[in-house]
Design an enzyme around this catalytic site. Structure first.
Site, PDB file in Angstrom:
ATOM      1  N   SER A 111       0.817  -1.211   0.000  1.00 46.62           N
ATOM      2  CA  SER A 111       0.000   0.000   0.000  1.00 46.62           C
ATOM      3  C   SER A 111       0.851   1.261   0.000  1.00 46.62           C
ATOM      4  CB  SER A 111      -0.890  -0.005   1.245  1.00 46.62           C
ATOM      5  OG  SER A 111      -1.458   1.260   1.463  1.00 46.62           O
ATOM      6  N   TYR A 134      -2.062   5.831  -4.434  1.00 45.82           N
ATOM      7  CA  TYR A 134      -3.156   6.779  -4.185  1.00 45.82           C
ATOM      8  C   TYR A 134      -2.807   8.083  -4.884  1.00 45.82           C
ATOM      9  CZ  TYR A 134      -5.792   4.141  -0.640  1.00 45.82           C
ATOM     10  OH  TYR A 134      -6.574   3.229   0.010  1.00 45.82           O
ATOM     11  N   THR A 160      -5.745   2.940  -7.036  1.00 44.62           N
ATOM     12  CA  THR A 160      -7.027   2.739  -6.359  1.00 44.62           C
ATOM     13  C   THR A 160      -7.987   3.862  -6.735  1.00 44.62           C
ATOM     14  OG1 THR A 160      -5.985   1.599  -4.528  1.00 44.62           O
ATOM     15  CG2 THR A 160      -8.163   2.521  -4.105  1.00 44.62           C
ATOM     16  N   LYS A 257      -7.807  -0.396  -9.442  1.00 39.05           N
ATOM     17  CA  LYS A 257      -8.339  -1.175  -8.327  1.00 39.05           C
ATOM     18  C   LYS A 257      -9.637  -0.526  -7.862  1.00 39.05           C
ATOM     19  CE  LYS A 257      -6.950  -2.725  -3.686  1.00 39.05           C
ATOM     20  NZ  LYS A 257      -7.897  -2.031  -2.823  1.00 39.05           N
ATOM     21  N   HIS A 281     -13.495  -2.405  -2.326  1.00 36.85           N
ATOM     22  CA  HIS A 281     -12.635  -2.085  -1.192  1.00 36.85           C
ATOM     23  C   HIS A 281     -13.054  -2.873   0.057  1.00 36.85           C
ATOM     24  CE1 HIS A 281      -9.420   1.011  -0.631  1.00 36.85           C
ATOM     25  NE2 HIS A 281      -9.579   0.708   0.636  1.00 36.85           N
TER      26      HIS A 281
HETATM   27  C1  LIG Z   1      -7.272  -2.990   7.122  1.00 41.91           C
HETATM   28  C2  LIG Z   1      -7.369  -2.755   5.654  1.00 41.91           C
HETATM   29  C3  LIG Z   1      -6.580  -1.777   5.056  1.00 41.91           C
HETATM   30  C4  LIG Z   1      -6.648  -1.533   3.692  1.00 41.91           C
HETATM   31  N1  LIG Z   1      -5.826  -0.603   3.126  1.00 41.91           N
HETATM   32  C5  LIG Z   1      -5.858  -0.404   1.770  1.00 41.91           C
HETATM   33  C6  LIG Z   1      -4.971   0.519   1.152  1.00 41.91           C
HETATM   34  O1  LIG Z   1      -4.146   1.150   1.791  1.00 41.91           O
HETATM   35  N2  LIG Z   1      -5.087   0.697  -0.191  1.00 41.91           N
HETATM   36  C7  LIG Z   1      -5.998   0.019  -0.956  1.00 41.91           C
HETATM   37  O2  LIG Z   1      -6.058   0.213  -2.161  1.00 41.91           O
HETATM   38  N3  LIG Z   1      -6.836  -0.874  -0.386  1.00 41.91           N
HETATM   39  C8  LIG Z   1      -6.804  -1.104   0.952  1.00 41.91           C
HETATM   40  N4  LIG Z   1      -7.663  -2.012   1.521  1.00 41.91           N
HETATM   41  C9  LIG Z   1      -8.585  -2.773   0.662  1.00 41.91           C
HETATM   42  C10 LIG Z   1      -7.960  -4.076   0.225  1.00 41.91           C
HETATM   43  O3  LIG Z   1      -6.943  -3.837  -0.705  1.00 41.91           O
HETATM   44  C11 LIG Z   1      -8.990  -4.979  -0.445  1.00 41.91           C
HETATM   45  O4  LIG Z   1      -9.649  -4.269  -1.454  1.00 41.91           O
HETATM   46  C12 LIG Z   1     -10.023  -5.537   0.510  1.00 41.91           C
HETATM   47  O5  LIG Z   1      -9.436  -5.874   1.745  1.00 41.91           O
HETATM   48  C13 LIG Z   1     -10.683  -6.751  -0.095  1.00 41.91           C
HETATM   49  O6  LIG Z   1     -11.673  -7.272   0.736  1.00 41.91           O
HETATM   50  P1  LIG Z   1     -11.417  -8.506   1.758  1.00 41.91           P
HETATM   51  O7  LIG Z   1     -10.756  -7.927   2.962  1.00 41.91           O
HETATM   52  O8  LIG Z   1     -12.787  -9.003   2.018  1.00 41.91           O
HETATM   53  O9  LIG Z   1     -10.542  -9.491   1.071  1.00 41.91           O
HETATM   54  C14 LIG Z   1      -7.568  -2.262   2.897  1.00 41.91           C
HETATM   55  C15 LIG Z   1      -8.375  -3.236   3.507  1.00 41.91           C
HETATM   56  C16 LIG Z   1      -8.287  -3.494   4.857  1.00 41.91           C
HETATM   57  C17 LIG Z   1      -9.148  -4.564   5.458  1.00 41.91           C
END
Ligand SMILES: Cc1cc2nc3c(=O)[nH]c(=O)nc-3n(C[C@H](O)[C@H](O)[C@H](O)COP(=O)(O)O)c2cc1C
Ligand SMILES: Cc1cc2nc3c(=O)[nH]c(=O)nc-3n(C[C@H](O)[C@H](O)[C@H](O)COP(=O)(O)O)c2cc1C
Lengths: 385, 383
Positions: A111, A134, A160, A257, A281
């Site tokens: 990330s 981002y 994203t 994304k 997300h």
């Molecule tokens: C704690 C957490 C932090 C996340 N941080 C980011 C991030 O910094 N950038 C991003 O594009 N997606 C982020 N996501 C989204 C994940 O990349 C992903 O889309 C998502 O977790 C998918 O769903 P799932 O947890 O059910 O597998 C985050 C998700 C979680 C749970």
């Protein structure tokens, strides 16, 4: 009662152990989603509306789970989505996750809000890496992220596009989640009852956001919530031209994304993307939006021959992946599927989770009568009506 | 728990529950019979999904729209609800002021505890008067004349309350107006001294708009059910509705239309709007939910009158879905009544701010610049 890593056999087990180990604001930051969390729940329950139909007597002793996405061969048909702030979940953070990904030869998503730098990660692992970008208002910061990821030889850049503004994560509002964690009276108790987390957090190195810190105060000096970061630092006027420019500036494999509509998927192909992550997300942004699995077939039909379509979010089981792959996804990815395991046991935890998913996939492929991912097709699926 | 910690419907409801004597809380909260329709009103939103467009360069989305000939700042408003003085001492004054502040409609029930004139004096914001056809026609005429004189913008005639619904919670708690103290409810009143103090020291409880014409609802402890059954005309028909629409001669809605056929008739008698509603699940249990029905009605008459979806709204995304399915605006009752009970005018303002922010945020996430962009292409129904 689940008290040790050894007791964890599935997603739900890792989640329970993570809950035991993490201060509650941090657990709920991972575990929570937007509004009433209806989309979050649907992301997983969508898989239950379709059934697998196996073929028997096919000779299945050797199963090959490998798949090729973004020009890289992975040993597993799923990879680790980029997630922020991993050192809050375990003091090794991205170091633990990266090493586990390397061991299984799958892709590690890093990330923009990572707590370990791209340079360090790249010196640590030579397996496939994705940098998640981002789009900030500060163009200097954007250029710096891009240059550093390029110099660190990351294989894929993912922009994203579903965080134009922060989602309404009410659990964070209640727990007062900020990063770095702020001690409020309400959260104090929770931190106090999880002393190991506190000791590790304070003694295992300073908490940093290495990709941002030269450019901002937010998230480092100031107590900032993630919602604030999205709403104040990201550029809400981001549009297709910006994405196209970024794509050509990067000059390598590039993904969007958070694409959900067929129309947007087609445009992604037009601007030169080589992949898209169909994602909401993890239900953390627009509650009431469609689940990736529900939307997958339409998108694959429209652009599956032009770019790599990845089904992201809601995956708890090997069979979920088989269903998505049968519909035409090139690969799957997830966040929470490894984050709880990270909190539960660092690198060993993530490795155990990956081992479990891999074993499930091998077993389920055999039960389906398939020996390689390309054997899976829509013929294996029946939708209930 | 305080107003500050109220982020959503559940929070306001919990706080209201703490503050209100239980017969009054349950009067707001309850539906009829088994409350299947009450639940369905909200659940129906979960069977379809929004599909956002990304990289849409949204900037600052425009939430304004026009309704009943007035420009409003967001596509939601307060449904008419009876006897608001029971929920907070400031009653309708609090709701009317909050709605004006957020640039949207406040609605006054025929069974309000404030008079038409009183509210017209304190609020220049958009105002809708909700009419019941009384057995005594002079009451109906009087309400129409006074609403016009006082500058109300629009009128709606409620058509789903010919008899009172079977609200079993009210039987159990012994809800009457003014509240009657039974042994069972005494405890609940005693435990909420603030409410009792305000209720007793505030203005006298009355049904202000009809007090000159009937002593019902003022002097004797009447249950709402008895009041409705005694005062409202069960013989009301399309002719009566047409009479009211003509007499009002301005923006006019029927509230409680559910069938496509009735929606078409509403057009024929000169309505400019309809509120698709089952009275928040308080009347005919087992009847269809507004959201389940909105698309069919909008396909039939969406180009001829303004369609308002009333009932079940708890979230900004519910509003987005309703608009994508063909509604022009949405209204809600319970949600704002709980916020009123939770904190008076300030409570309603807090709710309206939350809802505004949710709609705004979700428009950005949807990639929509204006409400017009919310159309059926943004909504997919699950099989
Ligand atoms: C704690 C957490 C932090 C996340 N941080 C980011 C991030 O910094 N950038 C991003 O594009 N997606 C982020 N996501 C989204 C994940 O990349 C992903 O889309 C998502 O977790 C998918 O769903 P799932 O947890 O059910 O597998 C985050 C998700 C979680 C749970
Ligand atoms: C306590 C209460 C009192 C109400 N009083 C009236 C009324 O006097 N006239 C009327 O037309 N509708 C009345 N309604 C119905 C509302 O106008 C509206 O149709 C309903 O509350 C919408 O459903 P919701 O509560 O799920 O938003 C009342 C509703 C409640 C909850």
């Amino acid at each position: 009662m689940i008290l040790r890593l050894k007791d964890c056999h599935n997603f739900a087990d890792f989640r329970k152990l993570a809950k035991l180990k993490l201060p509650s604001p941090i657990f709920h930051y991972i575990d929570g989603a937007a509004d009433d969390e209806i989309t979050y729940a649907r992301n997983t329950s969508a898989f239950d509306d379709v059934d697998l139909v196996p073929n028997v007597l096919r000779g299945v002793e050797d199963v090959d789970l490998s798949t090729t996405i973004f020009g890289k061969k992975l040993d597993l048909p799923f990879y680790l989505s980029p997630t922020a702030l991993q050192r809050l979940f375990h003091y090794d953070g991205e170091r633990a996750v990266g090493k586990a990904a390397k061991k299984f030869n799958t892709m590690f998503g890093v990330s923009a809000l990572a707590t370990v730098s791209v340079e360090e990660i790249s010196s640590m692992i030579d397996t496939p890496k994705m940098f998640q970008f981002y789009f900030h208002k500060d163009r200097g910061l954007n250029d710096s992220c891009l240059e550093r990821a390029k110099a660190a030889k990351f294989d894929v850049m993912a922009l994203t596009v579903d965080t134009i503004t922060g989602g309404n994560r009410e659990r964070d509002l209640r727990t007062g989640f900020t990063s770095p964690p702020k001690l409020t009276l309400a959260s104090l108790f929770s931190f106090a009852t999880k002393p190991m987390w506190g000791i590790n957090y304070l003694t295992k190195g300073k908490f940093e956001l290495p990709h941002l810190q030269d450019f901002v105060k937010e998230g480092t000096d100031v107590n900032s919530s993630i919602g604030n970061y999205f709403s104040t630092m990201l550029d809400q006027s981001m549009n297709w031209k910006d994405a196209e420019n970024l794509c050509s500036k990067w000059g390598g494999h590039f993904a969007l994304k958070g694409v959900m509509s067929v129309e947007d998927a087609k445009r992604a192909a037009d601007i030169g993307c080589t992949g898209i992550m169909v994602s909401n997300h993890g239900g953390r942004q627009l509650d009431g939006s469609r689940a990736p699995f529900d939307q997958l077939a339409e998108i694959v039909d429209a652009v599956g021959d032009k770019l790599d379509v990845i089904c992201e979010g809601g995956i708890h089981r090997g069979t979920h992946m088989l269903k998505a792959l049968s519909l035409g996804a090139k690969a799957c990815s997830g966040g929470r599927l490894y984050l709880y395991a990270l909190a539960a046991g660092g690198q060993a935890g993530v490795e155990r989770a990956l081992e479990k998913y891999k074993a499930e996939l091998v077993r389920d492929m055999k039960l389906m009568g398939c020996t390689k991912i390309s054997d899976l097709s829509r013929n294996n699926l029946r939708f209930r009506t | 728990m305080s107003l500050k910690n109220c982020y959503n419907f559940k929070d306001f409801r919990n706080l209201a529950k703490k503050k209100l004597p239980s017969p009054i809380f349950h009067y707001i909260d309850g539906g009829s019979d088994d409350e299947a329709t009450l639940r369905r009103n909200t659940e129906s939103f979960n069977e379809c999904d929004l599909v956002p467009n990304v990289l849409a360069n949204v900037g600052k989305p425009d939430l304004t729209t026009t309704l009943f000939g007035r420009k409003i700042d967001m596509p939601i408003f307060l449904s008419p609800a009876a006897m608001q003085r029971l929920y907070h001492v400031d009653g309708d004054k609090a709701s009317a002021r909050a709605a004006e502040k957020f640039g949207t409609f406040y609605s006054m029930s025929s069974m309000s505890n404030n008079s038409i004139e009183e509210i017209a004096n304190i609020s220049g914001g958009p105002k809708l008067f909700q009419l019941y056809v009384h057995k005594d026609k002079s009451i109906t005429d009087d309400l129409i004349d006074r609403s016009r004189r006082s500058g109300f913008d629009a009128m709606c005639l409620t058509v789903d309350t010919l008899v009172a619904g079977n609200r079993e919670k009210d039987h159990k708690t012994g809800f009457t107006t003014p509240p009657k103290l039974t042994l069972k409810s005494l405890m609940s009143f005693a435990m909420r001294p603030n409410w009792v103090f305000n209720y007793l020291t505030g203005k006298k409880f009355e049904l202000s708009n009809v007090k000159k014409k009937t002593d019902k609802g003022t002097n004797i402890a009447k249950s709402v059910i008895e009041y409705i059954n005694e005062q409202y005309d069960p013989l009301m028909g399309w002719k009566d509705a047409e009479y009211c629409a003509k007499k009002w001669n301005g923006p006019f809605a029927l509230k409680g239309v559910m069938s496509v056929e009735d929606a078409k008739k509403a057009v024929d008698i000169g309505c400019t709007a309809i509120m698709i509603s089952n009275h928040g699940g308080r009347q005919l249990d087992g009847s269809r939910s507004p959201f389940d029905q909105v698309k069919a009605i909008s396909d039939a008459v969406g180009d001829k009158l303004e369609i308002i979806l009333d009932g079940g709204i708890r979230r900004g995304t519910h509003v987005l879905k309703a608009l994508a399915a063909g509604a022009k605006a949405c209204s809600f009752g319970k949600m704002f009544l709980f916020s009123l009970a939770a904190g008076g005018q300030q409570g309603v303002e807090h709710l309206l701010k939350n809802m505004h922010d949710e709609i705004y945020r979700n428009m950005v996430l949807m990639g929509c610049k204006s409400l017009k962009e919310l159309n059926s292409s943004k909504l997919i129904y699950r099989k």
